[in-house]
Design an enzyme around this catalytic site. Structure first.
Site, PDB file in Angstrom:
ATOM      1  CG  LEU A 536     -55.000  79.361  -7.403  1.00  0.00           C
ATOM      2  CD1 LEU A 536     -55.124  80.728  -8.034  1.00  0.00           C
ATOM      3  CD2 LEU A 536     -53.546  78.959  -7.277  1.00  0.00           C
ATOM      4  N   GLY A 537     -57.608  78.141  -3.797  1.00  0.00           N
ATOM      5  CA  GLY A 537     -58.158  78.368  -2.466  1.00  0.00           C
ATOM      6  C   GLY A 537     -59.654  78.507  -2.547  1.00  0.00           C
ATOM      7  N   GLY A 539     -62.682  81.032  -1.470  1.00  0.00           N
ATOM      8  CA  GLY A 539     -63.062  82.335  -0.936  1.00  0.00           C
ATOM      9  C   GLY A 539     -64.460  82.278  -0.370  1.00  0.00           C
ATOM     10  N   GLY A 540     -64.960  83.422   0.042  1.00  0.00           N
ATOM     11  CA  GLY A 540     -66.276  83.481   0.639  1.00  0.00           C
ATOM     12  C   GLY A 540     -67.369  83.054  -0.325  1.00  0.00           C
ATOM     13  N   GLY A 542     -66.888  81.061  -3.134  1.00  0.00           N
ATOM     14  CA  GLY A 542     -66.597  79.903  -3.956  1.00  0.00           C
ATOM     15  C   GLY A 542     -65.108  79.743  -4.198  1.00  0.00           C
ATOM     16  CB  VAL A 544     -59.800  81.204  -6.319  1.00  0.00           C
ATOM     17  CG1 VAL A 544     -58.992  81.968  -7.351  1.00  0.00           C
ATOM     18  CG2 VAL A 544     -60.767  82.130  -5.598  1.00  0.00           C
ATOM     19  CE  LYS A 558     -64.966  85.863  -5.823  1.00  0.00           C
ATOM     20  NZ  LYS A 558     -64.687  87.153  -5.231  1.00  0.00           N
ATOM     21  CG  ASP A 654     -64.228  90.806   3.194  1.00  0.00           C
ATOM     22  OD1 ASP A 654     -63.917  90.780   4.407  1.00  0.00           O
ATOM     23  OD2 ASP A 654     -64.397  89.778   2.516  1.00  0.00           O
TER      24      ASP A 654
END
Ligand SMILES: *[C@@H]1O[C@H](CO)[C@@H](O)[C@H](O)[C@H]1NC(C)=O
Ligand SMILES: *[C@@H]1O[C@H](CO)[C@@H](O)[C@H](O)[C@H]1NC(C)=O
Length: 846
Positions: A536-537, A539-540, A542, A544, A558, A654
């Site tokens: 899916l994408g 993140g900071g 690792g 997802v 995640k 964040d």
């Protein structure tokens, strides 16, 4: 037909600092004017007190004057109304347009029955008359010039507030605020604007503007019998491509009337819409400062403004000039030779004919951001939602396209269906709408967007399902076999649970949480071995992945990077925190998994992914204002819960658009608690050497001094609110000046009282103006430089619901900018970057 109102644009353009000074002057001017006229000027005529050629009526506040005038270079006398305070004396209304008095012996009078009459006293001829409503039953009528420029006939006894006759019902070439352009459906009165024949001749010329009330109403500008320009359905004059200020355009379509009008709330704003002798319709605002008219918008002005430039099914895009026209996808030029020669008038034809029989596979393709095609024969149904509209259009073979009838109708309903060839579609930069064009399945397949299977395509559907079922069975068999093998290998060690107890006991927080622990193989199976297709994408900490558990539940996984330095710490943090948090605006943690190197967090899956895709992504349709507003409220509630209402006081640290996930109903959920901290006891802030967070959202005190508190989250929240309103990233919002970020841009617009200019263009001004301004103000309060000035979330939630006037005025915002550019991925959290570039950051905004 239910009724619709669109307020397309509203703004104020007064500079705050200049108001007192200017008003002071104006008061002096006004008082002298009043004084001068207090002897001679009146605002009414009665049967016994007519108006002679050398006299003038002045409205009670001195805004307008009425009297006889002579256009330059003639001797003819006309009765007209002009701006009394504007030196150029622009005529806004003329009574006897085609019938001048030829000497200076004219007289305007009101007869005992309420009829207005202009007579030439010398010849005693009646040159013009206007009979009032005979049913009004006037008693001793008076004709009065009102402050808005309306000349009315009413009963002298005060009457019942209604007018037997009014000049606003008979506009000349100028639309003043309060006047209407359109049709009164009950009386049939059609109010149009007709240009003067020439500069010296106010009689009706060939150019006129009128509302076509057939189909989905819109304004047309005509030259005799030729269409010069059309506004597009439900779009007001001046709304398309204009940067007008200080007024709003209102469009009303209901049982009583179809009308466009301007609404001006600030009395110092002088606004007019004129059809001039060159055949242009223009909107002008008077500038008191420079003493001139500023033309803020006019039409036809663009290359695509000529009606039907690209023929049927052609789309005009002025940005593509000189190759203006393109056929819609699924269409080809009907005459390629002419098309190549840039004669586009023949338009386009379908490459594949529509089937539209039983077994049809037609569907719709969305054409975004366009002026909708000529709609005088379109069918409008205000009770259908967009989905119902689609279904209805699909059923009717003559339906070529559909669209939402009104971009801002309260219940989101309303449907327009075209039942003829589509003519005059053009790309527009503002107030563009989505048009759904019917295409055959084959042409759709090559398309980008929405495809739709008709219900009639069952056989194909069933065949496909069968195939899928077989594939699924094979797949599941493989997966289960793999899981089984792994289990057998690992059965010996209950790995995860040991790890957890150890970790959390050590953390001192106990393990009093009730969180399912999944084993790695299950997660592997659910995510198809962390396949790229399921990613899916990133993140900071690792990537997802999307996954589906064997019971069908969709999850987001995640997977913390093995190399992630803070990994374990953050992991623990996040698990402990979220496991204990329960709020509908926080993303729910369903479980976790730890096996050897792997640390996984399993969340509920959010079908709509994250907010940043909607705000900044190019692919997705833009969010409407109601949705944006709901998202702002949801984030506020989530953060309020974190800060004040949960068992702990939690600083998220964040907050950013990519950490706001959206569920299927577009409800926002705050995610990513990897950096969150709990405030202990009476702690109000924490000082840290390690600055983490995301560039653009970090409060100055945190970025520079490493101090974070609840107010640092409030700062990030403020940035987020401004981003949601503007659809722009805080960083990089101004291509012209990288130093100027969204926060400072918003601030400068705000102090110039141009807050509405911040609003995302894709909203086409279809916003609730009060709500928007309120949100901008709250956003600015949250990004104020001094943390102590920023409100707590508990105040923010109240502010969002309160009246803008009761909110404090925001002070100078604070923000951090980089002195020299540093290439960093936006999504990467900035630990080291900030720690090591401490000196490269500087405070800006003084
Ligand atoms: C009509 O309006 C247009 C656009 O504002 C302007 O360029 C033109 O000069 C005007 N014509 C006259 C006769 O005022
Ligand atoms: C399709 O729509 C048109 C326009 O509303 C209507 O005249 C026609 O009867 C409809 N045809 C069918 C089959 O419903």
């Amino acid at each position: 037909m239910s009724w619709r109102v669109v307020v397309l644009h509203a703004c104020r353009n007064m500079q705050p600092s200049k108001i007192p000074y200017r008003s002071f002057f104006r008061i002096i001017i006004l008082s002298t004017t009043l004084f001068t006229f207090s002897i001679a000027a009146r605002d009414t005529i009665t049967p016994t007190q007519p108006l002679a050629d050398n006299e003038t009526l002045v409205s009670s506040d001195g805004s307008f004057a009425l009297g006889f005038f002579t256009p330059s270079a003639t001797a003819s006398r006309y009765v007209g109304i002009w701006y009394n305070k504007i030196p150029s004396r622009d005529i806004v209304w003329v009574a006897n347009r085609g019938n001048p008095v030829i000497d200076s012996a004219g007289q305007l009078s009101v007869a005992a029955n309420g009829t207005l009459i202009i007579t030439d006293q010398k010849s005693t001829a009646v040159v013009w008359s206007a009979a009032g409503d005979p049913t009004a039953g006037l008693v001793s009528p008076v004709a009065q010039l009102l402050d808005n420029g309306n000349f009315v006939v009413k009963g002298g006894d005060g009457g019942n507030g209604s007018y037997a006759w009014q000049g606003f019902d008979h506009p000349t070439d100028t639309l003043l605020p309060g006047m209407k352009l359109g049709v009164d459906r009950t009386t049939g009165l059609n109010r149009t604007l007709t240009a003067w024949k020439s500069k010296n001749d106010p009689s009706p010329g060939e150019f006129y503007a009128a509302v076509d009330i057939r189909g989905d109403p819109e304004v047309y500008l005509w030259a005799g019998s030729n269409k010069q320009w059309r506004s597009g359905p439900s779009v007001g004059i001046g709304a398309s491509g204009s940067a007008d200020r200080g007024f709003s355009v209102r469009f009303v379509d209901n049982d009583q009337e179809v009308a466009y009008s301007q609404v001006v709330t600030d009395k110092s704003i002088v606004s007019r819409v004129v059809v001039n002798q060159s055949g242009l319709i223009q909107h002008a605002l008077w500038s008191w400062e420079t003493s001139q008219w500023n033309i803020s918008w006019y039409a036809p002005s663009g290359k695509c403004d000529a009606v039907g430039e690209c023929g049927t099914y052609g789309v005009c895009n002025a940005n593509d000039s000189p190759a203006l026209c393109q056929c819609l996808q699924g269409f080809v030029p009907s005459n390629q030779r002419e098309w190549d020669l840039r004669n586009w008038g023949d338009g386009c034809v379908r490459s594949t004919n529509l089937t539209c029989t039983n077994g049809t596979t037609d569907g719709f393709m969305v054409v975004p951001g366009v002026k909708l095609p000529v709609s005088s024969n379109a069918v409008v149904n205000m009770s259908l939602s967009l989905d119902e509209c689609e279904a209805k259009c699909l059923k009717n073979c003559s339906c070529t396209a559909y669209a939402s009838a009104n971009i801002s109708s309260a219940d989101g309903k309303g449907c327009v269906m075209w039942v003829e060839e589509l003519l005059d579609i053009s790309k527009v930069s503002t107030s563009g709408r989505n048009l759904y064009v019917r295409l055959s399945a084959g042409d759709l397949a090559s398309g980008k967007r929405k495809t739709l299977w008709s219900r009639a395509s069952w056989p194909l559907f069933v065949a496909t399902c069968d195939l899928l079922l077989v594939l699924l069975t094979i797949y599941l068999t493989c997966v289960f076999r793999r899981i089984w093998n792994r289990r057998r290998r690992r059965r010996a060690t209950p790995y995860a649970i040991n790890f957890f107890n150890e970790q959390f006991d050590e953390g001192g927080t106990g393990n009093d949480f009730d969180l399912p622990i999944l084993d790695f193989a299950t997660v592997e199976a659910a995510t198809d071995y962390f396949s790229t297709a399921n990613k899916l994408g990133e993140g900071g900490y690792g990537p997802v992945y999307k996954g589906v558990l064997s019971d069908g539940q969709e999850i987001a996984v995640k997977r913390l990077a093995k190399t992630s330095l803070q990994g374990t710490e953050e992991f623990k943090n996040e698990v402990i925190l979220i496991a204990k948090l329960q709020n509908r605006n926080l993303v729910r943690l369903l479980g976790c998994c730890i096996e050897r190197e792997e640390r996984l967090l399993i969340y509920e899956y959010m079908i709509n992914k994250s907010l940043d895709a909607f705000l900044f992504g190019k692919e997705v349709p833009p969010l409407d204002w109601q949705t944006r507003y709901r998202i702002i409220l949801g984030i506020t509630r989530g953060l309020l819960y974190l800060h004040h209402d949960s068992r702990f006081r939690i600083i998220h640290r964040d907050m950013k658009a990519s950490n706001i996930l959206l569920d299927k109903d577009m409800n926002p959920k705050i995610s990513d608690f990897g950096m969150a901290r709990i405030l202990g006891g009476d702690e109000t802030n924490i000082n840290t050497k390690k600055v983490v967070g995301t560039y653009g959202y970090m409060s100055p005190e945190y970025a520079l001094d490493g101090i974070f508190s609840l107010k640092s989250d409030v700062y990030s929240f403020g940035v987020l609110v401004l981003e949601i309103i503007s659809g722009k990233k805080n960083r990089g919002s101004s291509p012209f000046s990288p130093q100027l970020n969204l926060v400072s841009h918003a601030w400068s617009l705000w102090i110039e009282r141009k807050g509405l200019e911040l609003v995302d263009e894709s909203l086409n001004y279809t916003v609730a103006v009060k709500e928007v301004l309120n949100c901008i103000k709250v956003g600015l309060l949250c990004v104020q430089e001094r943390p102590e000035d920023r409100p707590l979330m508990s105040s923010v939630i109240l502010m969002l619901g309160s009246d803008i006037a009761t909110l404090p005025e925001p002070k100078q915002p604070g923000f951090v900018t980089r002195v020299f550019p540093l290439q960093v991925d936006e999504n990467v959290n900035m630990h080291e970057v900030y720690a090591s570039n401490h000196l490269s950051a500087s405070l800006v905004g003084r």
